[in-house]
Motif scaffolding. Structure first.
Motif, PDB file in Angstrom:
ATOM      1  N   GLY A  56       0.807  -1.104   0.012  1.00 34.54           N
ATOM      2  CA  GLY A  56       0.072   0.029  -0.041  1.00 34.54           C
ATOM      3  C   GLY A  56       0.886   1.231   0.016  1.00 34.54           C
ATOM      4  N   GLN A  57       0.219   2.462  -0.164  1.00 35.00           N
ATOM      5  CA  GLN A  57       0.943   3.664  -0.215  1.00 35.00           C
ATOM      6  C   GLN A  57       1.263   4.062   1.014  1.00 35.00           C
ATOM      7  N   GLY A  58       2.298   4.988   1.238  1.00 29.22           N
ATOM      8  CA  GLY A  58       2.757   5.482   2.504  1.00 29.22           C
ATOM      9  C   GLY A  58       3.254   4.711   3.530  1.00 29.22           C
ATOM     10  N   MET A  59       3.527   5.249   4.644  1.00 28.65           N
ATOM     11  CA  MET A  59       4.202   4.674   6.152  1.00 28.65           C
ATOM     12  C   MET A  59       3.381   4.829   7.080  1.00 28.65           C
ATOM     13  N   LEU A  60       3.374   4.002   7.987  1.00 32.26           N
ATOM     14  CA  LEU A  60       2.565   3.889   9.165  1.00 32.26           C
ATOM     15  C   LEU A  60       3.252   3.962  10.292  1.00 32.26           C
ATOM     16  N   LEU A  61       2.707   4.750  11.500  1.00 27.81           N
ATOM     17  CA  LEU A  61       3.459   4.829  12.469  1.00 27.81           C
ATOM     18  C   LEU A  61       3.503   3.674  13.531  1.00 27.81           C
ATOM     19  N   MET A  62       4.824   3.256  14.188  1.00 29.25           N
ATOM     20  CA  MET A  62       4.840   2.053  14.572  1.00 29.25           C
ATOM     21  C   MET A  62       4.448   2.142  16.029  1.00 29.25           C
ATOM     22  N   LEU A  63       4.148   1.000  16.701  1.00 26.48           N
ATOM     23  CA  LEU A  63       3.548   0.805  17.807  1.00 26.48           C
ATOM     24  C   LEU A  63       4.611   1.126  18.966  1.00 26.48           C
ATOM     25  N   GLN A  64       5.720   0.534  19.095  1.00 23.43           N
ATOM     26  CA  GLN A  64       6.621   0.574  20.309  1.00 23.43           C
ATOM     27  C   GLN A  64       7.067   1.840  20.803  1.00 23.43           C
ATOM     28  N   HIS A 113       1.688  11.420  11.784  1.00 23.85           N
ATOM     29  CA  HIS A 113       2.348  11.895  10.512  1.00 23.85           C
ATOM     30  C   HIS A 113       1.929  10.574   9.700  1.00 23.85           C
ATOM     31  N   TYR A 114       2.712  10.871   8.231  1.00 24.43           N
ATOM     32  CA  TYR A 114       2.590   9.773   7.548  1.00 24.43           C
ATOM     33  C   TYR A 114       1.124   9.364   6.839  1.00 24.43           C
ATOM     34  N   GLU A 115       0.987   8.072   6.626  1.00 26.31           N
ATOM     35  CA  GLU A 115      -0.251   7.719   6.066  1.00 26.31           C
ATOM     36  C   GLU A 115      -1.131   7.336   7.174  1.00 26.31           C
ATOM     37  N   GLY A 116      -0.903   6.698   8.224  1.00 20.97           N
ATOM     38  CA  GLY A 116      -1.698   6.361   9.316  1.00 20.97           C
ATOM     39  C   GLY A 116      -1.116   5.927  10.446  1.00 20.97           C
ATOM     40  N   TYR A 117      -1.843   5.261  11.313  1.00 24.43           N
ATOM     41  CA  TYR A 117      -1.108   4.333  12.372  1.00 24.43           C
ATOM     42  C   TYR A 117      -1.332   2.857  12.270  1.00 24.43           C
ATOM     43  N   ASP A 118      -0.429   2.049  12.966  1.00 21.58           N
ATOM     44  CA  ASP A 118      -0.776   0.584  13.110  1.00 21.58           C
ATOM     45  C   ASP A 118      -2.028   0.864  13.983  1.00 21.58           C
ATOM     46  N   GLU A 119      -3.074  -0.190  13.540  1.00 24.29           N
ATOM     47  CA  GLU A 119      -4.302  -0.039  14.146  1.00 24.29           C
ATOM     48  C   GLU A 119      -4.168  -0.544  15.762  1.00 24.29           C
ATOM     49  N   ARG A 120      -3.351  -1.097  16.129  1.00 27.93           N
ATOM     50  CA  ARG A 120      -3.053  -1.717  17.362  1.00 27.93           C
ATOM     51  C   ARG A 120      -2.676  -0.511  18.515  1.00 27.93           C
ATOM     52  N   ILE A 121      -2.377   0.661  17.808  1.00 29.78           N
ATOM     53  CA  ILE A 121      -2.142   1.803  18.901  1.00 29.78           C
ATOM     54  C   ILE A 121      -3.562   2.262  19.371  1.00 29.78           C
ATOM     55  N   LYS A 122      -4.576   1.982  18.627  1.00 24.57           N
ATOM     56  CA  LYS A 122      -5.988   2.355  19.282  1.00 24.57           C
ATOM     57  C   LYS A 122      -6.217   1.651  20.539  1.00 24.57           C
ATOM     58  N   THR A 123      -5.601   0.682  21.007  1.00 30.53           N
ATOM     59  CA  THR A 123      -5.853  -0.024  22.340  1.00 30.53           C
ATOM     60  C   THR A 123      -5.490   0.902  23.397  1.00 30.53           C
ATOM     61  N   LEU A 124      -4.566   1.912  23.053  1.00 29.37           N
ATOM     62  CA  LEU A 124      -4.333   2.880  23.991  1.00 29.37           C
ATOM     63  C   LEU A 124      -5.202   4.179  24.457  1.00 29.37           C
ATOM     64  N   VAL A 125      -6.193   4.111  23.230  1.00 25.67           N
ATOM     65  CA  VAL A 125      -6.896   5.273  23.190  1.00 25.67           C
ATOM     66  C   VAL A 125      -8.469   5.305  23.554  1.00 25.67           C
TER      67      VAL A 125
END
Length: 247
Positions: A56-64, A113-125
């Motif tokens: 896919g296009q772009g980069m995603l923010l990493m979890l760690q 920033h970038y294209e979006g987030y790793d979906e698992r980040i949302k477990t913090l949210v």
């Protein structure tokens, strides 16, 4: 209130040190902490993004880096802080949400920033929030707008509690027109009712003008507005005389 902001561009939050929000900090009403989560990157290059699985296009923010940064933030043991993810797909931010969040003891904003987030980040949210139906380069500008709207509602930030009660959207309507000196400027005069000193007539004029402006510019706000008997009569008159009153 304590506000923590996760961003790889913490310098973008300099405007929060100015004006009313800056004074709120000086009064110790609000306490800001910015966190560059790039500092918690586990790789030598300090990268916080990577390519998405599946292509896919772009980069995603990493979890760690984000997980590690949030785990370093001091939080109250009595009340869990609201963790707000700035996300174009989130719930639309509005005045009601600003008022709700202004009651919290601690807010944590995650700006991407970038294209979006790793979906698992949302477990913090706890909240996924969008400023509107448009895309920004990153979440910093949107978070700054939200913080400004929230902080000004905290008791003690504005000089008078009534300072924000008449603001557009606080009542569910747009604010009525306002004027100051001089009474006349280049042929433009202040409405005579405002010079009359008759408080009841002024109140009625302001209410009518507020309803008129809302009907003209944001009729969608009236769809869920619970008008009282007086307001219902004014709205009926405005609609019946639409060609003369409503542009």
């Amino acid at each position: 209130m304590r506000i923590d902001i996760l961003s790889i561009f913490p310098e973008m939050f300099a405007p929060l040190n100015q004006s009313i929000v800056g004074k709120a900090q000086e009064k110790n009403i609000v306490d800001f902490h910015t966190h560059d989560f790039r500092e918690n990157a586990a790789n030598k290059q300090r990268h916080v993004d990577d390519m998405p699985y599946g292509g896919g296009q772009g980069m995603l923010l990493m979890l760690q880096p984000i997980f590690d940064t949030i785990e370093q933030i001091p939080v109250s043991q009595e009340k869990v802080p609201r963790v707000i993810l700035m996300d174009p797909a989130g719930k639309r931010f509005n005045q009601n949400m600003a008022e709700e969040l202004s009651q919290e003891e601690q807010l944590i904003f995650i700006c991407g920033h970038y294209e979006g987030y790793d979906e698992r980040i949302k477990t913090l949210v706890t909240d996924e929030v969008s400023l509107g139906d448009f895309v920004l380069t990153g979440g910093e500008v949107a978070a700054t707008v939200m913080i400004d709207a929230i902080v000004r509602l905290i008791p003690g930030v504005l000089g008078k509690q009534a300072s924000h009660e008449d603001d557009s959207f606080s009542s569910g309507l747009l604010e009525y027109p306002q004027y100051t000196r001089p009474e006349e400027f280049r042929g433009m005069k202040v409405p005579s009712v405002l010079m009359s000193g008759h408080h009841e007539n002024i109140r009625k004029w302001r209410l009518t003008e507020s309803l008129k402006k809302t009907l003209e510019r944001r009729p969608d706000l009236l769809e869920h507005y619970e008008a009282n008997e007086e307001e219902t009569k004014i709205l009926k008159s405005l609609r019946e005389n639409g060609k003369d009153v409503v542009k």
